[in-house]
Design a protein around this motif. Structure first.
Motif, PDB file in Angstrom:
ATOM      1  N   LEU A 190     -13.009  15.720  -5.903  1.00 62.26           N
ATOM      2  CA  LEU A 190     -12.796  14.274  -5.927  1.00 62.26           C
ATOM      3  C   LEU A 190     -12.981  13.693  -4.533  1.00 62.26           C
ATOM      4  CD1 LEU A 190     -11.806  11.980  -7.902  1.00 62.26           C
ATOM      5  CD2 LEU A 190      -9.572  12.247  -6.805  1.00 62.26           C
ATOM      6  N   THR A 191     -13.880  12.699  -4.415  1.00 60.53           N
ATOM      7  CA  THR A 191     -14.144  12.083  -3.113  1.00 60.53           C
ATOM      8  C   THR A 191     -13.713  10.621  -3.051  1.00 60.53           C
ATOM      9  OG1 THR A 191     -16.415  11.501  -3.783  1.00 60.53           O
ATOM     10  CG2 THR A 191     -16.089  13.619  -2.662  1.00 60.53           C
ATOM     11  N   SER A 192     -13.544   9.965  -4.211  1.00 57.40           N
ATOM     12  CA  SER A 192     -13.198   8.542  -4.213  1.00 57.40           C
ATOM     13  C   SER A 192     -12.107   8.273  -5.244  1.00 57.40           C
ATOM     14  CB  SER A 192     -14.434   7.695  -4.535  1.00 57.40           C
ATOM     15  OG  SER A 192     -14.108   6.320  -4.606  1.00 57.40           O
ATOM     16  N   LEU A 193     -11.078   7.522  -4.813  1.00 55.52           N
ATOM     17  CA  LEU A 193      -9.958   7.198  -5.695  1.00 55.52           C
ATOM     18  C   LEU A 193      -9.579   5.738  -5.523  1.00 55.52           C
ATOM     19  CD1 LEU A 193      -7.715   8.112  -7.680  1.00 55.52           C
ATOM     20  CD2 LEU A 193      -6.339   8.709  -5.666  1.00 55.52           C
ATOM     21  N   TYR A 194      -9.498   5.022  -6.645  1.00 54.33           N
ATOM     22  CA  TYR A 194      -9.100   3.616  -6.653  1.00 54.33           C
ATOM     23  C   TYR A 194      -7.903   3.464  -7.581  1.00 54.33           C
ATOM     24  CZ  TYR A 194      -9.509  -1.489  -7.141  1.00 54.33           C
ATOM     25  OH  TYR A 194      -9.273  -2.843  -7.137  1.00 54.33           O
ATOM     26  N   LEU A 195      -6.792   2.969  -7.052  1.00 50.17           N
ATOM     27  CA  LEU A 195      -5.583   2.729  -7.833  1.00 50.17           C
ATOM     28  C   LEU A 195      -5.274   1.237  -7.786  1.00 50.17           C
ATOM     29  CD1 LEU A 195      -3.358   5.693  -6.566  1.00 50.17           C
ATOM     30  CD2 LEU A 195      -4.936   5.659  -8.507  1.00 50.17           C
ATOM     31  N   ALA A 215      -6.136  16.470  -4.196  1.00 48.22           N
ATOM     32  CA  ALA A 215      -7.456  15.903  -3.882  1.00 48.22           C
ATOM     33  C   ALA A 215      -7.839  16.230  -2.439  1.00 48.22           C
ATOM     34  CB  ALA A 215      -7.440  14.397  -4.120  1.00 48.22           C
ATOM     35  N   THR A 216      -8.059  17.484  -2.173  1.00 49.17           N
ATOM     36  CA  THR A 216      -8.283  17.938  -0.794  1.00 49.17           C
ATOM     37  C   THR A 216      -9.650  17.534  -0.239  1.00 49.17           C
ATOM     38  OG1 THR A 216      -9.020  20.072  -1.691  1.00 49.17           O
ATOM     39  CG2 THR A 216      -6.707  19.880  -1.017  1.00 49.17           C
ATOM     40  N   SER A 217     -10.567  17.065  -1.119  1.00 44.05           N
ATOM     41  CA  SER A 217     -11.879  16.606  -0.661  1.00 44.05           C
ATOM     42  C   SER A 217     -11.974  15.082  -0.624  1.00 44.05           C
ATOM     43  CB  SER A 217     -12.988  17.155  -1.567  1.00 44.05           C
ATOM     44  OG  SER A 217     -13.042  18.561  -1.527  1.00 44.05           O
ATOM     45  N   LEU A 218     -10.840  14.407  -0.896  1.00 40.93           N
ATOM     46  CA  LEU A 218     -10.855  12.944  -0.977  1.00 40.93           C
ATOM     47  C   LEU A 218     -11.258  12.323   0.360  1.00 40.93           C
ATOM     48  CD1 LEU A 218     -10.160  10.624  -2.980  1.00 40.93           C
ATOM     49  CD2 LEU A 218      -7.922  10.515  -1.858  1.00 40.93           C
ATOM     50  N   GLN A 219     -12.267  11.445   0.309  1.00 46.78           N
ATOM     51  CA  GLN A 219     -12.758  10.775   1.517  1.00 46.78           C
ATOM     52  C   GLN A 219     -12.449   9.290   1.532  1.00 46.78           C
ATOM     53  OE1 GLN A 219     -16.936  11.627   2.125  1.00 46.78           O
ATOM     54  NE2 GLN A 219     -16.703  13.744   1.456  1.00 46.78           N
ATOM     55  N   GLU A 220     -12.246   8.706   0.358  1.00 44.77           N
ATOM     56  CA  GLU A 220     -12.102   7.248   0.254  1.00 44.77           C
ATOM     57  C   GLU A 220     -10.959   6.919  -0.699  1.00 44.77           C
ATOM     58  OE1 GLU A 220     -14.897   3.825  -1.651  1.00 44.77           O
ATOM     59  OE2 GLU A 220     -15.875   5.188  -0.234  1.00 44.77           O
ATOM     60  N   LEU A 221      -9.979   6.132  -0.219  1.00 38.31           N
ATOM     61  CA  LEU A 221      -8.806   5.790  -1.012  1.00 38.31           C
ATOM     62  C   LEU A 221      -8.584   4.280  -0.990  1.00 38.31           C
ATOM     63  CD1 LEU A 221      -6.168   6.516  -2.567  1.00 38.31           C
ATOM     64  CD2 LEU A 221      -5.070   6.778  -0.322  1.00 38.31           C
ATOM     65  N   HIS A 222      -8.426   3.699  -2.200  1.00 34.50           N
ATOM     66  CA  HIS A 222      -8.141   2.269  -2.334  1.00 34.50           C
ATOM     67  C   HIS A 222      -6.852   2.115  -3.143  1.00 34.50           C
ATOM     68  CE1 HIS A 222     -12.358   1.150  -1.193  1.00 34.50           C
ATOM     69  NE2 HIS A 222     -12.590   2.347  -1.707  1.00 34.50           N
ATOM     70  N   ILE A 223      -5.885   1.402  -2.608  1.00 35.12           N
ATOM     71  CA  ILE A 223      -4.659   1.065  -3.338  1.00 35.12           C
ATOM     72  C   ILE A 223      -4.536  -0.454  -3.290  1.00 35.12           C
ATOM     73  CG2 ILE A 223      -2.158   1.303  -3.408  1.00 35.12           C
ATOM     74  CD1 ILE A 223      -2.428   4.060  -2.255  1.00 35.12           C
ATOM     75  N   VAL A 224      -4.730  -1.091  -4.451  1.00 31.79           N
ATOM     76  CA  VAL A 224      -4.977  -2.530  -4.475  1.00 31.79           C
ATOM     77  C   VAL A 224      -4.147  -3.210  -5.560  1.00 31.79           C
ATOM     78  CG1 VAL A 224      -6.753  -4.304  -4.791  1.00 31.79           C
ATOM     79  CG2 VAL A 224      -7.337  -2.151  -3.653  1.00 31.79           C
ATOM     80  N   GLY A 225      -3.575  -4.354  -5.226  1.00 32.86           N
ATOM     81  CA  GLY A 225      -2.914  -5.188  -6.219  1.00 32.86           C
ATOM     82  C   GLY A 225      -3.913  -6.138  -6.846  1.00 32.86           C
ATOM     83  N   ASP A 226      -4.547  -5.715  -7.921  1.00 27.97           N
ATOM     84  CA  ASP A 226      -5.587  -6.518  -8.555  1.00 27.97           C
ATOM     85  C   ASP A 226      -5.032  -7.750  -9.246  1.00 27.97           C
ATOM     86  OD1 ASP A 226      -6.383  -3.493  -8.723  1.00 27.97           O
ATOM     87  OD2 ASP A 226      -8.284  -4.585  -8.804  1.00 27.97           O
ATOM     88  N   ARG A 227      -4.013  -7.528 -10.077  1.00 33.52           N
ATOM     89  CA  ARG A 227      -3.438  -8.622 -10.876  1.00 33.52           C
ATOM     90  C   ARG A 227      -1.959  -8.777 -10.542  1.00 33.52           C
ATOM     91  NH1 ARG A 227      -5.868  -5.269 -15.064  1.00 33.52           N
ATOM     92  NH2 ARG A 227      -8.074  -5.836 -15.232  1.00 33.52           N
ATOM     93  N   GLY A 228      -1.665  -8.890  -9.294  1.00 33.24           N
ATOM     94  CA  GLY A 228      -0.288  -8.927  -8.832  1.00 33.24           C
ATOM     95  C   GLY A 228      -0.082  -7.847  -7.794  1.00 33.24           C
ATOM     96  N   MET A 229       0.994  -7.946  -7.047  1.00 30.17           N
ATOM     97  CA  MET A 229       1.221  -7.014  -5.946  1.00 30.17           C
ATOM     98  C   MET A 229       1.384  -5.578  -6.445  1.00 30.17           C
ATOM     99  SD  MET A 229       3.972  -7.254  -2.808  1.00 30.17           S
ATOM    100  CE  MET A 229       3.056  -8.628  -2.110  1.00 30.17           C
TER     101      MET A 229
END
Length: 275
Positions: A190-195, A215-229
């Motif tokens: 896994l290289t990309s994760l979006y939460l 996820a030891t190969s994770l290179q890109e992480l997004h933690i985002v409040g799309d529809r609220g915080m």
């Protein structure tokens, strides 16, 4: 004038027939029904389109059984090509016959799905998709994107059962829904994760804490409040009970994220390559 059109189409070379089909797909946002319409112009066009497997590799399964029939057609005509499947269930499937038809179409496509996008709005649809993902082998799946847009569904059962076996996931995107607590995943590639957060709903730390460390190969992480915080049930509860070492992480983005969660998360994060 109209009488000469079939003759003109019959004179088209196969390459131009395919160009028309591809342009139709692009203009419609890859609506596979347009490919079917183009293939029905005449026998020459049909032969060119039907025998070009990559035209059929991306399609949508929705509630109506007509989409299930079309999905099975796409699987048959796509040959050995990897499939890009979109599941769009914006209304619940009430009839058991329709659920069974949907499930059979998904199972037929499963061996060659590499990308799966899921758009759902109802708890019953969430349960249907979760059941399929937990029981059906998806040996080629690399990319999964799930968006659960429901403003009233609260509680600990707001999760999706991601494939826990066979899939070799490279990218995961979850909006408005979390993974099953204590699930077992193959995340070594896994290289990309979006939460992403949803309205009136909070992530559980134990859901994040049980799969992120793998996820030891994770290179890109997004933690985002799309529809609220973006909140968790206890924003400051991320602690040494969930060790968080991401040796390959280079980029992290936090947007509309609760300050308490962000502070506790970053405090425990060990990412030596983070830029």
């Amino acid at each position: 004038m109209l009488q000469t059109l079939p003759a003109k189409f019959n004179a088209l070379p196969p390459e131009l027939c395919l160009c028309i089909a591809r342009m139709s797909l692009e203009e419609s946002g890859h609506e596979i029904r347009d490919v079917v319409r183009v293939s029905n112009i005449n026998s020459r066009m049909r032969n060119a389109v039907v025998n070009t497997p990559d035209l059929w590799r991306k399609f949508t399964l929705s509630g109506p059984t007509s989409s299930h029939r079309l999905g099975r057609l796409c699987v048959g005509r796509s040959g050995n090509h990897n499939l890009d499947l979109i599941i769009s269930l914006l209304q619940p499937m009430v009839q058991k016959k329709r659920v069974n038809s949907f499930s059979e179409s998904f199972k037929l496509a499963a061996p060659t799905i590499t990308r799966l996008s899921v758009r759902i709005r109802h708890p019953s649809s969430l349960n249907t998709v979760s059941s399929l993902l937990s029981h059906v082998q998806l040996p080629k799946l690399e990319d999964i994107d799930v968006d659960y847009d429901n403003e009233v569904h609260e509680g600990l059962d707001r999760y999706i059962l991601l494939p826990s076996h066979s899939a070799d996931l490279r990218s995961i995107s979850l909006t408005g829904v979390q993974t099953q607590p204590y699930g077992e995943f193959n995340l070594k590639n896994l290289t990309s994760l979006y939460l992403g957060a949803g309205n009136n709903w909070k992530w559980m730390i134990m859901s994040m804490g049980t799969f992120l460390p793998d996820a030891t190969s994770l290179q890109e992480l997004h933690i985002v409040g799309d529809r609220g915080m973006f909140h968790t049930f206890l924003d400051d509860e991320w602690n040494d009970a969930y060790p968080l070492t991401l040796p390959a992480l280079r980029y992290a983005r936090f947007a509309n994220t609760a300050p308490g969660f962000l502070c506790s998360f970053l405090r425990e994060l060990n990412a030596p390559l983070l830029e």
